[in-house]
Design an enzyme around this catalytic site. Structure first.
Site, PDB file in Angstrom:
ATOM      1  N   TRP A   1      75.926  31.711   1.073  1.00  0.00           N
ATOM      2  CA  TRP A   1      74.977  31.729  -0.055  1.00  0.00           C
ATOM      3  C   TRP A   1      74.346  33.127  -0.148  1.00  0.00           C
ATOM      4  O   TRP A   1      73.966  33.694   0.880  1.00  0.00           O
ATOM      5  CB  TRP A   1      73.896  30.681   0.217  1.00  0.00           C
TER       6      TRP A   1
ATOM      7  N   HIS B   1      74.165  26.203   6.558  1.00  0.00           N
ATOM      8  CA  HIS B   1      74.896  25.805   5.332  1.00  0.00           C
ATOM      9  C   HIS B   1      76.211  26.563   5.228  1.00  0.00           C
ATOM     10  O   HIS B   1      76.512  27.202   4.220  1.00  0.00           O
ATOM     11  CB  HIS B   1      74.023  26.038   4.097  1.00  0.00           C
TER      12      HIS B   1
ATOM     13  N   HIS C   1      79.724  21.585   5.036  1.00  0.00           N
ATOM     14  CA  HIS C   1      78.514  21.236   5.782  1.00  0.00           C
ATOM     15  C   HIS C   1      77.780  20.050   5.175  1.00  0.00           C
ATOM     16  O   HIS C   1      77.982  19.692   4.018  1.00  0.00           O
ATOM     17  CB  HIS C   1      77.573  22.446   5.866  1.00  0.00           C
TER      18      HIS C   1
ATOM     19  N   ASP D   1      74.020  18.459   4.324  1.00  0.00           N
ATOM     20  CA  ASP D   1      72.597  18.748   4.103  1.00  0.00           C
ATOM     21  C   ASP D   1      71.773  17.583   4.651  1.00  0.00           C
ATOM     22  O   ASP D   1      72.017  16.436   4.279  1.00  0.00           O
ATOM     23  CB  ASP D   1      72.284  18.801   2.601  1.00  0.00           C
TER      24      ASP D   1
ATOM     25  N   HIS E   1      66.292  19.748   4.101  1.00  0.00           N
ATOM     26  CA  HIS E   1      66.684  21.008   3.449  1.00  0.00           C
ATOM     27  C   HIS E   1      65.946  21.199   2.121  1.00  0.00           C
ATOM     28  O   HIS E   1      65.587  22.301   1.756  1.00  0.00           O
ATOM     29  CB  HIS E   1      68.195  21.024   3.241  1.00  0.00           C
TER      30      HIS E   1
ATOM     31  N   HIS F   1      69.810  17.742  -5.836  1.00  0.00           N
ATOM     32  CA  HIS F   1      69.507  17.440  -4.431  1.00  0.00           C
ATOM     33  C   HIS F   1      68.400  16.390  -4.321  1.00  0.00           C
ATOM     34  O   HIS F   1      68.491  15.437  -3.540  1.00  0.00           O
ATOM     35  CB  HIS F   1      69.043  18.706  -3.699  1.00  0.00           C
TER      36      HIS F   1
ATOM     37  N   GLU G   1      78.855  19.263   1.367  1.00  0.00           N
ATOM     38  CA  GLU G   1      79.243  20.308   0.415  1.00  0.00           C
ATOM     39  C   GLU G   1      80.352  21.175   1.004  1.00  0.00           C
ATOM     40  O   GLU G   1      80.526  21.248   2.212  1.00  0.00           O
ATOM     41  CB  GLU G   1      78.025  21.181   0.085  1.00  0.00           C
TER      42      GLU G   1
END
Ligand SMILES: N[C@@H](CC(=O)c1ccccc1NC=O)C(=O)O
Ligand SMILES: [Zn+2]
Ligand SMILES: [Zn+2]
Length: 201
Positions: free
Chosen positions: A15, A45, A49, A51, A55, A155, A167
């Protein structure tokens, strides 16, 4: 068995602004040491992965609160290529049959750069999945909200409905259909997420 985990290598995209992934030797037999040992630096992440609700919700459950039973069991893989967003009309067009649903949106199994445009999920679609009894949502995208989203409505809709999110799945080689899913996060105490190994049988 089909491995639907992204390959993790030095420099794997993360990210924007997040911790780069490194795997470097700290001890080498080639240097006269008795063992090879490496140091791992990573964001939680990374690649494929899970979440934890923590998060995206301050008082949301941390990794240890996520029940393992969610990650092992019957699963359905859905072709969602061409969908800019997952919405209720699209979900209605599917025959949802499992508590675990994985959406292939057309992401390649290896990212050269971190994707900037990808399929996100609308909150109403999340509510619909919950009504259909879904407990685990999987996607080949790096997030269920757009890259630039700050309030993360997708989310939060998952958190509200008690659906867990995986994800960054690698689904390019998977035919839509029904499988058994095995997803195992690390046992990271207090964590907001964990890389996973994800497998279809
Ligand atoms: N929601 C994304 C990650 C994410 O949003 C993020 C990850 C690392 C650093 C910053 C992030 N978001 C900042 O707005 C995910 O679930 O993987
Ligand atoms: Zn994440
Ligand atoms: Zn996420």
């Amino acid at each position: 068995m089909i491995d639907i985990t992204r390959r993790l290598y030095e420099g794997h995209p993360v990210w924007p602004g997040d911790t780069p992934f490194t795997l470097e030797p700290v001890s080498k037999i080639a240097d006269g040491n008795s063992v090879n040992v490496s140091k791992l630096t990573t964001t939680t992440h990374l690649g494929t992965h899970l979440d934890a609700p923590y998060h995206y919700v301050e008082d949301g459950g941390k990794l240890e609160s996520v029940p393992l039973s969610v990650f092992i069991g019957p699963c359905q893989v859905v072709d969602a290529r061409g969908q800019q967003a997952l919405d209720v009309p699209f979900l209605r067009s599917l025959e949802l049959r499992a508590e675990r649903v994985l959406f292939y949106t057309g992401q390649p199994d290896e990212w050269r750069d971190f994707p900037r445009e990808f399929t996100h999920v609308l909150p109403a679609a999340v509510d619909y999945l919950a009504e259909r009894g879904v407990r685990l949502f999987g996607t080949d995208c790096p997030s269920v909200d757009p890259l630039t989203s700050k309030d993360l409505p997708g989310h939060k809709a998952f958190a509200r409905n008690g659906i867990f999110i995986v994800e960054g799945l690698a689904l390019e080689a998977v035919r839509p259909g029904e499988y058994e899913l095995i997803v195992l996060p690390l046992r990271l105490e207090g964590a907001d997420a964990s890389p996973v190994r994800a497998i279809l049988r």
